[in-house]
Design a protein around this motif. Structure first.
Motif, mmCIF file in Angstrom:
data_model
loop_
_atom_site.group_PDB
_atom_site.id
_atom_site.type_symbol
_atom_site.label_atom_id
_atom_site.label_comp_id
_atom_site.label_asym_id
_atom_site.label_seq_id
_atom_site.Cartn_x
_atom_site.Cartn_y
_atom_site.Cartn_z
ATOM 1 N N TYR A 53 -83.073 -14.625 -89.064
ATOM 2 C CA TYR A 53 -82.864 -14.905 -87.576
ATOM 3 C C TYR A 53 -82.415 -16.402 -87.522
ATOM 4 N N LEU A 54 -81.599 -16.794 -86.500
ATOM 5 C CA LEU A 54 -81.134 -18.190 -86.402
ATOM 6 C C LEU A 54 -82.132 -19.133 -86.128
ATOM 7 N N ASP A 55 -83.075 -18.849 -85.299
ATOM 8 C CA ASP A 55 -84.084 -19.973 -84.837
ATOM 9 C C ASP A 55 -85.206 -19.727 -85.664
ATOM 10 N N GLY A 56 -85.558 -18.739 -86.612
ATOM 11 C CA GLY A 56 -86.646 -18.554 -87.355
ATOM 12 C C GLY A 56 -87.452 -17.482 -86.656
ATOM 13 N N ALA A 57 -87.402 -17.337 -85.382
ATOM 14 C CA ALA A 57 -88.256 -16.395 -84.551
ATOM 15 C C ALA A 57 -87.571 -14.843 -84.427
ATOM 16 N N PRO A 58 -88.583 -13.983 -84.838
ATOM 17 C CA PRO A 58 -87.924 -12.627 -84.724
ATOM 18 C C PRO A 58 -87.642 -12.287 -83.002
ATOM 19 N N PRO A 59 -86.680 -11.376 -82.721
ATOM 20 C CA PRO A 59 -86.568 -11.178 -81.283
ATOM 21 C C PRO A 59 -87.672 -10.543 -80.651
ATOM 22 N N ASP A 60 -87.984 -10.368 -79.642
ATOM 23 C CA ASP A 60 -88.924 -9.735 -78.504
ATOM 24 C C ASP A 60 -88.971 -8.127 -78.903
ATOM 25 N N VAL A 61 -87.954 -7.564 -79.144
ATOM 26 C CA VAL A 61 -87.762 -6.281 -79.431
ATOM 27 C C VAL A 61 -86.527 -5.958 -80.552
ATOM 28 N N VAL A 62 -86.798 -4.846 -81.247
ATOM 29 C CA VAL A 62 -85.886 -4.533 -82.279
ATOM 30 C C VAL A 62 -84.894 -3.535 -81.689
ATOM 31 N N SER A 63 -83.656 -3.470 -81.831
ATOM 32 C CA SER A 63 -82.638 -2.663 -81.330
ATOM 33 C C SER A 63 -81.314 -2.139 -82.120
ATOM 34 N N PHE A 64 -80.909 -1.100 -82.134
ATOM 35 C CA PHE A 64 -79.664 -0.543 -82.649
ATOM 36 C C PHE A 64 -78.373 -1.744 -82.222
ATOM 37 N N ASN A 65 -77.644 -1.776 -83.126
ATOM 38 C CA ASN A 65 -76.455 -2.511 -82.470
ATOM 39 C C ASN A 65 -75.606 -1.375 -82.397
ATOM 40 N N ARG A 66 -74.313 -1.879 -81.936
ATOM 41 C CA ARG A 66 -73.329 -0.950 -81.513
ATOM 42 C C ARG A 66 -72.930 0.131 -82.808
ATOM 43 N N ALA A 67 -72.598 -0.536 -83.791
ATOM 44 C CA ALA A 67 -72.094 0.042 -84.896
ATOM 45 C C ALA A 67 -73.177 1.137 -85.590
ATOM 46 N N GLU A 68 -74.490 0.789 -85.571
ATOM 47 C CA GLU A 68 -75.709 1.677 -85.838
ATOM 48 C C GLU A 68 -75.616 2.839 -85.075
ATOM 49 N N LEU A 69 -75.562 2.445 -83.738
ATOM 50 C CA LEU A 69 -75.872 3.500 -82.571
ATOM 51 C C LEU A 69 -74.550 4.701 -82.859
ATOM 52 N N GLY A 70 -73.232 4.083 -82.933
ATOM 53 C CA GLY A 70 -72.303 4.848 -83.237
ATOM 54 C C GLY A 70 -72.340 5.896 -84.294
ATOM 55 N N TYR B 102 -82.139 13.645 -77.049
ATOM 56 C CA TYR B 102 -82.595 12.490 -77.969
ATOM 57 C C TYR B 102 -83.409 11.376 -76.866
ATOM 58 N N GLY B 103 -83.848 10.694 -77.491
ATOM 59 C CA GLY B 103 -84.663 9.477 -76.776
ATOM 60 C C GLY B 103 -84.504 8.202 -77.825
ATOM 61 N N ILE B 104 -84.453 7.113 -76.997
ATOM 62 C CA ILE B 104 -84.287 5.746 -77.818
ATOM 63 C C ILE B 104 -85.388 4.768 -77.282
ATOM 64 N N SER B 105 -86.269 4.327 -78.360
ATOM 65 C CA SER B 105 -87.297 3.338 -78.149
ATOM 66 C C SER B 105 -86.759 2.235 -78.841
ATOM 67 N N HIS B 106 -87.179 1.092 -78.093
ATOM 68 C CA HIS B 106 -86.839 -0.248 -78.850
ATOM 69 C C HIS B 106 -88.128 -0.959 -78.537
ATOM 70 N N LEU B 107 -88.895 -1.198 -79.703
ATOM 71 C CA LEU B 107 -90.140 -1.785 -79.918
ATOM 72 C C LEU B 107 -90.037 -3.119 -80.533
ATOM 73 N N LYS B 108 -91.407 -3.751 -80.620
ATOM 74 C CA LYS B 108 -91.215 -5.014 -81.000
ATOM 75 C C LYS B 108 -91.214 -5.227 -82.639
ATOM 76 N N ASP B 109 -91.709 -3.921 -83.202
ATOM 77 C CA ASP B 109 -91.441 -3.959 -84.563
ATOM 78 C C ASP B 109 -90.324 -3.081 -85.178
ATOM 79 N N ARG B 110 -89.839 -2.125 -84.330
ATOM 80 C CA ARG B 110 -88.910 -1.065 -84.825
ATOM 81 C C ARG B 110 -88.140 -0.530 -83.687
ATOM 82 N N ALA B 111 -86.835 0.015 -83.864
ATOM 83 C CA ALA B 111 -85.990 0.729 -82.787
ATOM 84 C C ALA B 111 -86.187 2.155 -83.589
ATOM 85 N N VAL B 112 -86.393 3.116 -82.502
ATOM 86 C CA VAL B 112 -86.512 4.607 -82.860
ATOM 87 C C VAL B 112 -85.370 5.351 -82.063
#
Length: 112
Positions: free
Chosen positions: A6-23, A41-51
């Motif tokens: 991570y650029l600032d050393g802190a993890p993001p608030d939630v984890v998500s799939f990027n456009r390429a991964e989702l494709g 299907y369902g998509i969940s963006h959580l603090k520690d994982r994207a599902v």
């Protein structure tokens, strides 16, 4: 960039799939929909994982969960496919390789 990726050393608030991964995921999903195996299907963006969860019918437990867990990136790999019973079907660093676990399942679905 820091050691954790991570650029600032802190993890993001939630984890998500990027456009390429989702494709990549939606390409597999579309093949199974065309074969009549998956319908929702369902998509969940959580603090520690994207599902990304796939269902045979709405209002049931997911058949599979495609998970992205950045905390596992340096160990087993950030991506995994988890079956309905909690068994990890495949895990790795490269999403396209992890999704190949569905190739055999699609062939069986079409032939069966």
């Amino acid at each position: 960039m820091t050691g954790n990726g991570y650029l600032d050393g802190a993890p993001p608030d939630v984890v998500s799939f990027n456009r390429a991964e989702l494709g990549l995921i939606l390409a597999v999903y579309g093949r199974f929909v065309a074969a009549g195996e998956w319908r929702d299907y369902g998509i969940s963006h959580l603090k520690d994982r994207a599902v990304f969860s796939v269902f045979r019918r709405a209002a049931e437990h997911p058949l599979y969960r495609i998970e992205k867990r950045p905390a596992f990136a340096l160990r087993q790999g950030a991506f995994s496919v988890v079956a309905m019973d909690g068994r990890i079907e495949k895990r790795g660093r490269d999403l396209s390789q992890v999704l190949r676990v569905f190739d055999r399942k699609l062939i069986r679905a079409i032939d069966g």
